[in-house]
Write a protein that holds these residues in place. Structure first.
Motif, PDB file in Angstrom:
ATOM      1  N   MET A 156       0.836  -1.173   0.000  1.00 16.97           N
ATOM      2  CA  MET A 156       0.000   0.000   0.000  1.00 16.97           C
ATOM      3  C   MET A 156       0.885   1.243   0.000  1.00 16.97           C
ATOM      4  O   MET A 156       1.819   1.363   0.773  1.00 16.97           O
ATOM      5  CB  MET A 156      -0.902  -0.019   1.242  1.00 16.97           C
ATOM      6  CG  MET A 156      -1.742   1.208   1.288  1.00 16.97           C
ATOM      7  SD  MET A 156      -3.286   1.199   2.147  1.00 16.97           S
ATOM      8  CE  MET A 156      -3.082   0.729   3.777  1.00 16.97           C
ATOM      9  N   THR A 157       0.566   2.175  -0.885  1.00 19.17           N
ATOM     10  CA  THR A 157       1.343   3.398  -1.021  1.00 19.17           C
ATOM     11  C   THR A 157       0.698   4.506  -0.195  1.00 19.17           C
ATOM     12  O   THR A 157      -0.507   4.703  -0.249  1.00 19.17           O
ATOM     13  CB  THR A 157       1.392   3.848  -2.486  1.00 19.17           C
ATOM     14  OG1 THR A 157       1.812   2.749  -3.273  1.00 19.17           O
ATOM     15  CG2 THR A 157       2.339   5.001  -2.663  1.00 19.17           C
ATOM     16  N   ARG A 158       1.507   5.193   0.549  1.00 17.14           N
ATOM     17  CA  ARG A 158       0.990   6.311   1.345  1.00 17.14           C
ATOM     18  C   ARG A 158       1.321   7.614   0.648  1.00 17.14           C
ATOM     19  O   ARG A 158       2.433   7.805   0.174  1.00 17.14           O
ATOM     20  CB  ARG A 158       1.598   6.310   2.738  1.00 17.14           C
ATOM     21  CG  ARG A 158       1.142   5.145   3.541  1.00 17.14           C
ATOM     22  CD  ARG A 158       1.587   5.305   4.957  1.00 17.14           C
ATOM     23  NE  ARG A 158       1.123   4.133   5.684  1.00 17.14           N
ATOM     24  CZ  ARG A 158       0.720   4.164   6.927  1.00 17.14           C
ATOM     25  NH1 ARG A 158       0.778   5.274   7.601  1.00 17.14           N
ATOM     26  NH2 ARG A 158       0.307   3.082   7.515  1.00 17.14           N
ATOM     27  N   ASN A 159       0.334   8.481   0.608  1.00 15.23           N
ATOM     28  CA  ASN A 159       0.554   9.804   0.012  1.00 15.23           C
ATOM     29  C   ASN A 159       1.233  10.707   1.017  1.00 15.23           C
ATOM     30  O   ASN A 159       0.861  10.735   2.193  1.00 15.23           O
ATOM     31  CB  ASN A 159      -0.771  10.432  -0.418  1.00 15.23           C
ATOM     32  CG  ASN A 159      -1.396   9.684  -1.563  1.00 15.23           C
ATOM     33  OD1 ASN A 159      -0.702   9.070  -2.353  1.00 15.23           O
ATOM     34  ND2 ASN A 159      -2.707   9.735  -1.653  1.00 15.23           N
ATOM     35  N   LYS A 160       2.220  11.427   0.550  1.00 16.57           N
ATOM     36  CA  LYS A 160       2.894  12.402   1.400  1.00 16.57           C
ATOM     37  C   LYS A 160       2.055  13.664   1.460  1.00 16.57           C
ATOM     38  O   LYS A 160       1.564  14.138   0.431  1.00 16.57           O
ATOM     39  CB  LYS A 160       4.255  12.762   0.812  1.00 16.57           C
ATOM     40  CG  LYS A 160       5.386  11.908   1.232  1.00 16.57           C
ATOM     41  CD  LYS A 160       6.641  12.419   0.595  1.00 16.57           C
ATOM     42  CE  LYS A 160       7.719  12.648   1.605  1.00 16.57           C
ATOM     43  NZ  LYS A 160       8.961  13.061   0.973  1.00 16.57           N
ATOM     44  N   PRO A 161       1.879  14.234   2.640  1.00 12.30           N
ATOM     45  CA  PRO A 161       1.150  15.505   2.704  1.00 12.30           C
ATOM     46  C   PRO A 161       1.963  16.612   2.039  1.00 12.30           C
ATOM     47  O   PRO A 161       3.195  16.589   2.033  1.00 12.30           O
ATOM     48  CB  PRO A 161       0.999  15.767   4.197  1.00 12.30           C
ATOM     49  CG  PRO A 161       2.035  14.925   4.857  1.00 12.30           C
ATOM     50  CD  PRO A 161       2.317  13.770   3.941  1.00 12.30           C
TER      51      PRO A 161
END
Length: 79
Positions: A1-6
């Motif tokens: 799962m890829t997490r989006n950077k704020p």
């Protein structure tokens, strides 16, 4: 799962955005006052109440402008 950077906090144009919001709100107050000429008692009271809330918002925005201007002067240090 890829997490989006704020996205980084970009406050560089906050003062200008807030100043524009103040000007828009002042314009809304003036437009509302012009329509009061044609309003009945209940509508007139509602317009007055809304304009009072707008004035309070303007005071808050001006305070935020001062805070943002001070932060800009200090270099926007992260807290």
């Amino acid at each position: 799962m890829t997490r989006n950077k704020p996205k980084p906090d970009d406050r560089s144009d906050n003062v200008e955005k807030l100043q524009e919001m103040v000007q828009n709100t002042i314009g809304n107050i003036e437009a509302a006052e012009e329509t009061m000429v044609f309003a009945d008692g209940r509508e007139r009271a509602a317009i007055k109440a809304k304009n009072e809330r707008r004035e309070e918002s303007i005071a808050g925005m001006r305070s935020e402008i001062e805070d943002e201007a001070a932060a800009r002067k200090k270099g926007y240090s992260q807290e």
